[in-house]
Design a protein around this motif. Structure first.
Motif, PDB file in Angstrom:
ATOM      1  N   UNK A   1       0.677  -1.393  -0.023  1.00  0.00           N
ATOM      2  CA  UNK A   1       0.111  -0.053   0.029  1.00  0.00           C
ATOM      3  C   UNK A   1       0.715   1.179  -0.040  1.00  0.00           C
ATOM      4  N   UNK A   2       1.779   1.228   0.669  1.00  0.00           N
ATOM      5  CA  UNK A   2       2.916   2.222   0.695  1.00  0.00           C
ATOM      6  C   UNK A   2       3.681   2.638  -0.669  1.00  0.00           C
ATOM      7  N   UNK A   3       4.121   1.676  -1.061  1.00  0.00           N
ATOM      8  CA  UNK A   3       4.944   1.490  -2.424  1.00  0.00           C
ATOM      9  C   UNK A   3       4.182   1.665  -3.557  1.00  0.00           C
ATOM     10  N   UNK A   4       2.929   1.294  -3.628  1.00  0.00           N
ATOM     11  CA  UNK A   4       1.963   1.368  -4.823  1.00  0.00           C
ATOM     12  C   UNK A   4       0.595   1.818  -4.344  1.00  0.00           C
ATOM     13  N   UNK A   5       0.374   3.350  -3.962  1.00  0.00           N
ATOM     14  CA  UNK A   5      -0.834   3.691  -3.309  1.00  0.00           C
ATOM     15  C   UNK A   5      -1.801   3.723  -4.553  1.00  0.00           C
ATOM     16  N   UNK A   6      -1.258   4.103  -5.987  1.00  0.00           N
ATOM     17  CA  UNK A   6      -2.141   3.986  -6.985  1.00  0.00           C
ATOM     18  C   UNK A   6      -3.101   2.707  -7.246  1.00  0.00           C
ATOM     19  N   UNK A   7      -2.673   1.651  -6.735  1.00  0.00           N
ATOM     20  CA  UNK A   7      -3.262   0.398  -6.927  1.00  0.00           C
ATOM     21  C   UNK A   7      -3.653  -0.025  -5.665  1.00  0.00           C
ATOM     22  N   UNK A   8      -4.672   0.951  -5.113  1.00  0.00           N
ATOM     23  CA  UNK A   8      -5.251   0.478  -3.684  1.00  0.00           C
ATOM     24  C   UNK A   8      -6.177  -0.820  -3.684  1.00  0.00           C
ATOM     25  N   UNK A   9      -6.879  -1.198  -4.991  1.00  0.00           N
ATOM     26  CA  UNK A   9      -7.466  -2.468  -4.877  1.00  0.00           C
ATOM     27  C   UNK A   9      -6.595  -3.585  -4.745  1.00  0.00           C
ATOM     28  N   UNK A  10      -5.243  -3.641  -5.089  1.00  0.00           N
ATOM     29  CA  UNK A  10      -4.583  -4.708  -5.043  1.00  0.00           C
ATOM     30  C   UNK A  10      -4.212  -4.890  -3.454  1.00  0.00           C
ATOM     31  N   UNK A  11      -3.964  -3.654  -2.729  1.00  0.00           N
ATOM     32  CA  UNK A  11      -3.646  -3.836  -1.465  1.00  0.00           C
ATOM     33  C   UNK A  11      -4.925  -4.418  -0.731  1.00  0.00           C
ATOM     34  N   UNK A  12      -6.034  -4.042  -0.994  1.00  0.00           N
ATOM     35  CA  UNK A  12      -7.228  -4.542  -0.534  1.00  0.00           C
ATOM     36  C   UNK A  12      -7.561  -5.906  -0.797  1.00  0.00           C
ATOM     37  N   UNK A  13      -7.253  -6.531  -1.990  1.00  0.00           N
ATOM     38  CA  UNK A  13      -7.250  -7.868  -2.410  1.00  0.00           C
ATOM     39  C   UNK A  13      -6.383  -8.709  -1.324  1.00  0.00           C
ATOM     40  N   UNK A  14      -5.113  -8.173  -1.287  1.00  0.00           N
ATOM     41  CA  UNK A  14      -4.120  -8.787  -0.419  1.00  0.00           C
ATOM     42  C   UNK A  14      -4.381  -8.992   1.053  1.00  0.00           C
ATOM     43  N   UNK A  15      -4.989  -8.042   1.346  1.00  0.00           N
ATOM     44  CA  UNK A  15      -5.507  -7.888   2.870  1.00  0.00           C
ATOM     45  C   UNK A  15      -6.580  -8.847   3.050  1.00  0.00           C
ATOM     46  N   UNK A  16      -7.430  -9.161   2.056  1.00  0.00           N
ATOM     47  CA  UNK A  16      -8.321  -9.732   1.795  1.00  0.00           C
ATOM     48  C   UNK A  16      -8.105 -11.313   2.202  1.00  0.00           C
ATOM     49  N   UNK A  17      -6.883 -11.738   1.193  1.00  0.00           N
ATOM     50  CA  UNK A  17      -6.374 -12.939   1.153  1.00  0.00           C
ATOM     51  C   UNK A  17      -5.838 -13.176   2.607  1.00  0.00           C
TER      52      UNK A  17
END
Length: 224
Positions: A39-55
């Protein structure tokens, strides 16, 4: 007596290895760190961070369900793990934006709402997904390349066309434009710490339960 035996057998279901809780807790902490890093390194792809958190959320809760041997593990583990992961996602995004973004006064020039209908896997139930896009302009008349985007039904209720607002804009466009007042690091840290502390308490209680199972296992009783 029969009821007591059944209750005891249910209590003894699940893992008897204390390391299972320790390993699951370590994976949870690694997941927190990984979600924050992405989330910190790639803030523009918030959806990826959320999906990773869900995993990680699904993985930890399923692991705790298997270890504890009861469906109640979902309820006494899931909410606190979710709070920690939500706080991590929020903190990572806001830290990235607070470091890269510049507080800028802008004027809301236009507001568009895109409504999409999404169906579930069986096609029977549908829900509407709202995306609000606010076109911005600098107070001196210059355009702002990155719009302000809100995903949700009501959007920013207090933003109207023609309003002058303060936003954080990343000159390089890597972090999404966000209202300056929405970047609240102390609140993000508070949510994360609350999730970590409560999750830690739950993991500790579960570890004690597994240790009690281990001490009452037939092999341990035989040794005694």
């Amino acid at each position: 007596m029969m009821g007591g035996s059944a209750s005891g057998s249910r209590w003894n279901q699940g893992s008897r290895n204390p390391l299972s809780i320790v390993i699951t807790g370590a994976v949870f902490l690694v997941g927190i760190g990984l979600v924050f890093a992405v989330g910190y390194l790639f803030p523009s792809v918030l959806l990826v961070t959320i999906i990773l958190g869900c995993v990680f959320f699904v993985g930890v809760t399923l692991a705790m369900r298997a270890i504890m041997g009861t469906a109640w593990a979902y309820w006494f583990t899931g909410p606190f793990v979710a709070i920690a992961l939500i706080g991590t996602v929020m903190l990572a995004e806001d830290v990235a934006l607070s470091q890269a973004g510049e507080v800028t006064e802008v004027v809301v020039m236009d507001h568009e709402v895109d409504v999409m209908t999404e169906h579930d896997s069986n096609g029977r139930h549908a829900r509407k997904v709202y995306t609000h896009t606010y076109t911005l302009q600098h107070t001196d008349g210059g355009p702002v390349s990155e719009p302000l985007i809100y995903r949700g039904k009501d959007g920013f209720d207090d933003f109207d066309t023609g309003d002058t607002i303060s936003v954080l804009i990343d000159p390089e466009g890597k972090a999404p434009t966000k209202p300056a007042e929405d970047v609240d690091l102390p609140a993000d840290i508070g949510i994360l710490v609350t999730g970590l502390v409560t999750s830690g308490i739950v993991f500790l209680i579960c570890l004690i339960v597994v240790l009690l199972r281990w001490t009452r296992s037939p092999s341990q009783q035989h040794v005694r």
